[in-house]
Design a protein around this motif. Structure first.
Motif, PDB file in Angstrom:
ATOM      1  N   GLY A 119      -4.078  -2.912  -0.828  1.00 26.45           N
ATOM      2  CA  GLY A 119      -4.612  -1.541  -0.828  1.00 26.45           C
ATOM      3  C   GLY A 119      -5.648  -1.370   0.281  1.00 26.45           C
ATOM      4  O   GLY A 119      -6.408  -2.287   0.575  1.00 26.45           O
ATOM      5  N   LYS A 120      -5.641  -0.179   0.892  1.00 24.37           N
ATOM      6  CA  LYS A 120      -6.566   0.067   2.009  1.00 24.37           C
ATOM      7  C   LYS A 120      -7.664   1.038   1.599  1.00 24.37           C
ATOM      8  O   LYS A 120      -7.391   2.074   0.983  1.00 24.37           O
ATOM      9  N   GLY A 121      -8.885   0.713   1.973  1.00 20.87           N
ATOM     10  CA  GLY A 121      -9.991   1.639   1.809  1.00 20.87           C
ATOM     11  C   GLY A 121     -10.387   2.170   3.171  1.00 20.87           C
ATOM     12  O   GLY A 121      -9.732   1.881   4.175  1.00 20.87           O
ATOM     13  N   ARG A 122     -11.476   2.917   3.223  1.00 16.72           N
ATOM     14  CA  ARG A 122     -11.913   3.431   4.515  1.00 16.72           C
ATOM     15  C   ARG A 122     -12.469   2.302   5.371  1.00 16.72           C
ATOM     16  O   ARG A 122     -12.856   1.257   4.874  1.00 16.72           O
ATOM     17  N   GLN A 157      -1.195  -2.342  -6.197  1.00 17.02           N
ATOM     18  CA  GLN A 157      -1.082  -2.568  -4.751  1.00 17.02           C
ATOM     19  C   GLN A 157      -1.623  -3.962  -4.438  1.00 17.02           C
ATOM     20  O   GLN A 157      -2.652  -4.367  -4.986  1.00 17.02           O
ATOM     21  N   LYS A 203     -19.287   4.306  -7.923  1.00 20.85           N
ATOM     22  CA  LYS A 203     -18.050   4.889  -7.394  1.00 20.85           C
ATOM     23  C   LYS A 203     -16.903   4.722  -8.392  1.00 20.85           C
ATOM     24  O   LYS A 203     -16.602   3.609  -8.820  1.00 20.85           O
ATOM     25  N   SER A 242       0.858  -1.185   0.000  1.00 19.47           N
ATOM     26  CA  SER A 242       0.000   0.000   0.000  1.00 19.47           C
ATOM     27  C   SER A 242       0.899   1.242   0.000  1.00 19.47           C
ATOM     28  O   SER A 242       1.867   1.300   0.763  1.00 19.47           O
ATOM     29  N   THR A 243       0.547   2.217  -0.813  1.00 21.60           N
ATOM     30  CA  THR A 243       1.349   3.461  -0.849  1.00 21.60           C
ATOM     31  C   THR A 243       1.278   4.180   0.501  1.00 21.60           C
ATOM     32  O   THR A 243       2.180   4.926   0.858  1.00 21.60           O
TER      33      THR A 243
HETATM   34  C1  BTN Z   1     -12.089   4.697  -0.022  1.00 18.06           C
HETATM   35  O1  BTN Z   1     -12.343   3.730   0.698  1.00 18.06           O
HETATM   36  O2  BTN Z   1     -12.967   5.253  -0.683  1.00 18.06           O
HETATM   37  C2  BTN Z   1     -10.686   5.253  -0.088  1.00 18.06           C
HETATM   38  C3  BTN Z   1      -9.824   4.478  -1.033  1.00 18.06           C
HETATM   39  C4  BTN Z   1      -8.396   4.979  -1.101  1.00 18.06           C
HETATM   40  C5  BTN Z   1      -7.514   4.085  -1.960  1.00 18.06           C
HETATM   41  C6  BTN Z   1      -6.137   4.623  -2.110  1.00 18.06           C
HETATM   42  S1  BTN Z   1      -5.221   3.890  -3.404  1.00 18.06           S
HETATM   43  C7  BTN Z   1      -3.776   4.687  -2.878  1.00 18.06           C
HETATM   44  C8  BTN Z   1      -3.767   4.618  -1.372  1.00 18.06           C
HETATM   45  N1  BTN Z   1      -3.167   3.394  -0.916  1.00 18.06           N
HETATM   46  C9  BTN Z   1      -4.046   2.612  -0.312  1.00 18.06           C
HETATM   47  O3  BTN Z   1      -3.774   1.502   0.178  1.00 18.06           O
HETATM   48  N2  BTN Z   1      -5.257   3.192  -0.301  1.00 18.06           N
HETATM   49  C10 BTN Z   1      -5.233   4.494  -0.908  1.00 18.06           C
END
Ligand code: BTN
Length: 321
Positions: A117-120, A114, A183, A90-91
Motif C-alpha cells: 500500500g502507498k501513502g503520500r 494490500q 489519524k 496496491s489498488t
Molecule cells: C496518506 O498517506 O495519508 C494516504 C493514504 C492512502 C492509502 C490508500 S489505501 C487505497 C489506495 N491504495 C494505496 O496503495 N494507497 C491508497
C-alpha cells in the motif's frame, strides 16, 4: 451473471430454495447451480445445502464484493463498476493499469488487503484485512490547478460517514482525517494531466476501520487510530463503503454545481492546521510559517518570515504551535 441471479433469488427467500426450482427458474442444470453455489461459498457466503430442502443463504460476508456494493449503491457514476481483490499490492497500481477508455469515470478498485500500500511522499501504507482500501478513477473536466479540490471532496466524504457513526472527526491539511488527535484515514490523489487538461485522476482512500494496529510499526501506531478502536466495536464495512461512495458522488458533484465553497467552508471549520504555526514539507523543500487559510483550490496559504505569502498545493504539515 447467473451467479448473481442465484444469489439474489436466495437473498429474497427466507426459507430453503429447492435446487429443482432454481434450475427451472434460471433455465440451467442442477449441476450448474451447484457449481455457482460452490463459487459463492468461496466468496464467503454461508449457504446451507440440504439434499431434500435445497439451498438457504445464512450469511452475507462483510467483504467489499462488487455484487454487494453495486447492488446497494444508487449512484449514477461512482461504483457503477467495482473491481474487487482479496489481496493486491496496491489498488492504485491496478487503477493505473486499467484501460481508461473502457474503465472510465467512476470505476472503483477495492482490496481486502494490500501488500504494498502507498501513502503520500512515497511512504508505505500498512493495509491489512479489516480496513477499507480503495481507488476511484475519475475523469473530471477541470483545470489541473483545481485537482487539490479532490482532497477536500475525499476527506469530507470520509468525515461525513465517520460522523454518522457517532465520532467527531477533524481534518488536517491537505487530506488527513483525524479522530481524537490520531489519524484514522488518508486520501491520495494521482493525476495524469496535460497543461490545461486532466486526462484522468485516481482518488484513493485508506480508512482504518476494523483493522488491527498491531501490524503497524510502534512509532506510527501511536499516531494512528481505527474506527473499531474509537467505537469499541467493529463496523459493517460494506455499509460504510456504500455510504462512503454515496457521499463521494454527492461531494464530487459539488465541484461542478458551484457548491464546492460550502464544502470547503465546512472543511475549514474542522481543520486543525489553520491558524497554527506549521512546518510544511513539500516538493520545494521545507517551509515554516503560519498556516493562515486554504484557498478556493484547496491550497494552503502559508505566511513565512523570509518569503512572505506562499501557496502550497500539496505537502505534509507538522503542527508546531
Ligand atoms: C496518506 O498517506 O495519508 C494516504 C493514504 C492512502 C492509502 C490508500 S489505501 C487505497 C489506495 N491504495 C494505496 O496503495 N494507497 C491508497
Amino acid at each position: 451473471m447467473v451467479k448473481n441471479k442465484i444469489l439474489n433469488k436466495l437473498r429474497d427467500r427466507k426459507s430453503y430454495f429447492s435446487g429443482q426450482d432454481l434450475s427451472k427458474e434460471l433455465g440451467i442444470s442442477r449441476t450448474a447451480i451447484w457449481k455457482h453455489i460452490c463459487s459463492l461459498r468461496k466468496d464467503g457466503y454461508v449457504i446451507d445445502a440440504s439434499p431434500r430442502k435445497g439451498y438457504l443463504l445464512k450469511k452475507i460476508p462483510d467483504l467489499l464484493l462488487p455484487q454487494e456494493l453495486e447492488r446497494a449503491l444508487k449512484n449514477k457514476k461512482i461504483g457503477k463498476r467495482v473491481i474487487h481483490f482479496q489481496t493486491v499490492e496496491s489498488t492504485i497500481d491496478i487503477a493505473k493499469g486499467l484501460d481508461k477508455r473502457s474503465d472510465g469515470d467512476g470505476t472503483v478498485v477495492v482490496a481486502e488487503k494490500q501488500t504494498a500500500g502507498k501513502g503520500r511522499f512515497g511512504r508505505s501504507w500498512v493495509s491489512p484485512k479489516g480496513g477499507i482500501w480503495l481507488s476511484t478513477i475519475l475523469h473530471p473536466v477541470l483545470d489541473p490547478l483545481e485537482a487539490p479540490k479532490l482532497n477536500i471532496v475525499g476527506s469530507m466524504s470520509i468525515v461525513h460517514v465517520i460522523r454518522d457513526l457517532g465520532l467527531e472527526p477533524k481534518v488536517k491539511w491537505p487530506n488527513d482525517v483525524i479522530v481524537n488527535g490520531k489519524k484514522i484515514a488518508g486520501v491520495l490523489i494521482h493525476m495524469n494531466a496535460e497543461l490545461d487538461k486532466i486526462n484522468y485522476l485516481i482518488l484513493s482512500m485508506g480508512i482504518n476501520a476494523n483493522n488491527n494496529l498491531k501490524s503497524l510499526p510502534e512509532k506510527v501506531a501511536k499516531n494512528v487510530t481505527t474506527i473499531r478502536k474509537e467505537l469499541g466495536k467493529k463496523i459493517r464495512r460494506i455499509d460504510f463503503a456504500v455510504d462512503l461512495l454515496t457521499e463521494l458522488e454527492k461531494n464530487y458533484s459539488k465541484i461542478f454545481d458551484n457548491h464546492f465553497d460550502s464544502l470547503l467552508n465546512e472543511w475549514k471549520k474542522l481543520c486543525i492546521t489553520i491558524n497554527k504555526e506549521v512546518a510544511v514539507e513539500s516538493v520545494n523543500g521545507r517551509l515554516k510559517g503560519i498556516a493562515k487559510d486554504v484557498d478556493q483550490y484547496g491550497r494552503l496559504i502559508l505566511y513565512t518570515k523570509d518569503e512572505g505569502k506562499k501557496l502550497i498545493s500539496s505537502g505534509e504539515a507538522t503542527i508546531l504551535k
